[in-house]
Design an enzyme around this catalytic site. Sequence first.
Site, PDB file in Angstrom:
ATOM      1  N   PHE A 183      -0.207   4.865   7.400  1.00  0.00           N
ATOM      2  CA  PHE A 183       0.814   4.875   6.102  1.00  0.00           C
ATOM      3  C   PHE A 183       1.127   3.926   5.709  1.00  0.00           C
ATOM      4  CE2 PHE A 183       0.870   8.368   9.490  1.00  0.00           C
ATOM      5  CZ  PHE A 183       0.195   9.563   8.847  1.00  0.00           C
ATOM      6  N   SER A 184       2.221   4.121   4.488  1.00  0.00           N
ATOM      7  CA  SER A 184       2.531   3.170   3.804  1.00  0.00           C
ATOM      8  C   SER A 184       2.948   1.805   4.398  1.00  0.00           C
ATOM      9  CB  SER A 184       3.690   3.586   2.567  1.00  0.00           C
ATOM     10  OG  SER A 184       4.720   3.646   3.538  1.00  0.00           O
ATOM     11  N   SER A 185       2.663   0.768   3.875  1.00  0.00           N
ATOM     12  CA  SER A 185       2.809  -0.490   4.632  1.00  0.00           C
ATOM     13  C   SER A 185       2.426  -1.568   3.352  1.00  0.00           C
ATOM     14  CB  SER A 185       1.920  -0.576   5.769  1.00  0.00           C
ATOM     15  OG  SER A 185       0.759  -0.019   5.540  1.00  0.00           O
ATOM     16  N   ARG A 186       2.200  -2.707   4.131  1.00  0.00           N
ATOM     17  CA  ARG A 186       1.818  -4.056   3.281  1.00  0.00           C
ATOM     18  C   ARG A 186       0.978  -4.988   4.402  1.00  0.00           C
ATOM     19  NH1 ARG A 186       6.756  -8.059   1.775  1.00  0.00           N
ATOM     20  NH2 ARG A 186       5.633 -10.191   1.933  1.00  0.00           N
TER      21      ARG A 186
ATOM     22  N   MET B  68       0.618  -1.225  -0.165  1.00  0.00           N
ATOM     23  CA  MET B  68       0.021   0.100   0.167  1.00  0.00           C
ATOM     24  C   MET B  68       0.879   1.241  -0.037  1.00  0.00           C
ATOM     25  SD  MET B  68      -3.110  -1.277   2.730  1.00  0.00           S
ATOM     26  CE  MET B  68      -1.851  -1.370   4.116  1.00  0.00           C
TER      27      MET B  68
END
Length: 231
Positions: free
Chosen positions: A175-178, A88
């Site tokens: 926030f950005s991650s998976r 993401m």
Amino acid sequence: MRLAPGAYDYAAIPAALALVALVVFPPASVVALALAFATLAFFRDPERVPVEGSARDAAVAAADGTISVVRTEADDAGRERVRVGVFMNVTDVHVNRAPLPGTVESVEHVPGGHLPAFSKAAERNERLHVDVDEARGENGYRVTQIAGTVARRCHAYVQHGDDLDRGARFGHIAFSSRVDVVLPPRFSLADVLVDEGDRSVAGRTLLADDPGTGDANADEDADRSGTNSDP
């Protein structure tokens, strides 16, 4: 617009800075205020309705983003399992959804690092496992929220004993991650409907056909065909 929990807490920081900057250096207040609105937009939580009809039994994506992992691996019982991971970006919706219906067996937080979420090493990052129906063998699956370099907190909305519908919200990551899904043992790579590099939408994109329902759906379609045919 519906927002994920904690949105206003994060947005309050740049909003407060905007008020201070309005007195000290007015142009900076515009930047801080824009950051506050951007933070609220990041935590947006749009309504999603899973695909119905012939695809009603398929597993759906757990996250918005880009498919970064499609592979098989052995579980603790030696069974081959399919893992599908979604990276993401900061512009993606970060609310996560259940790929299949079931009952939450456990929610486990695992401490770890904060390496880039798109890398293989990210699987050792701080993460949160949500196990669903693991006690039921062939129906059990795991969804793992993985923190990245920017993302520092995984949030689960569920706990042991909660029932999940397909596409139901179960958590979000700041926030950005998976997010990785380890599908039930009955799924194989042949059932997967996405490839690495594809875009996914949580609760909407079909991740994999359920091999356990193909015959039932075929029989149902045949019954409908027979019912609608002329005598």
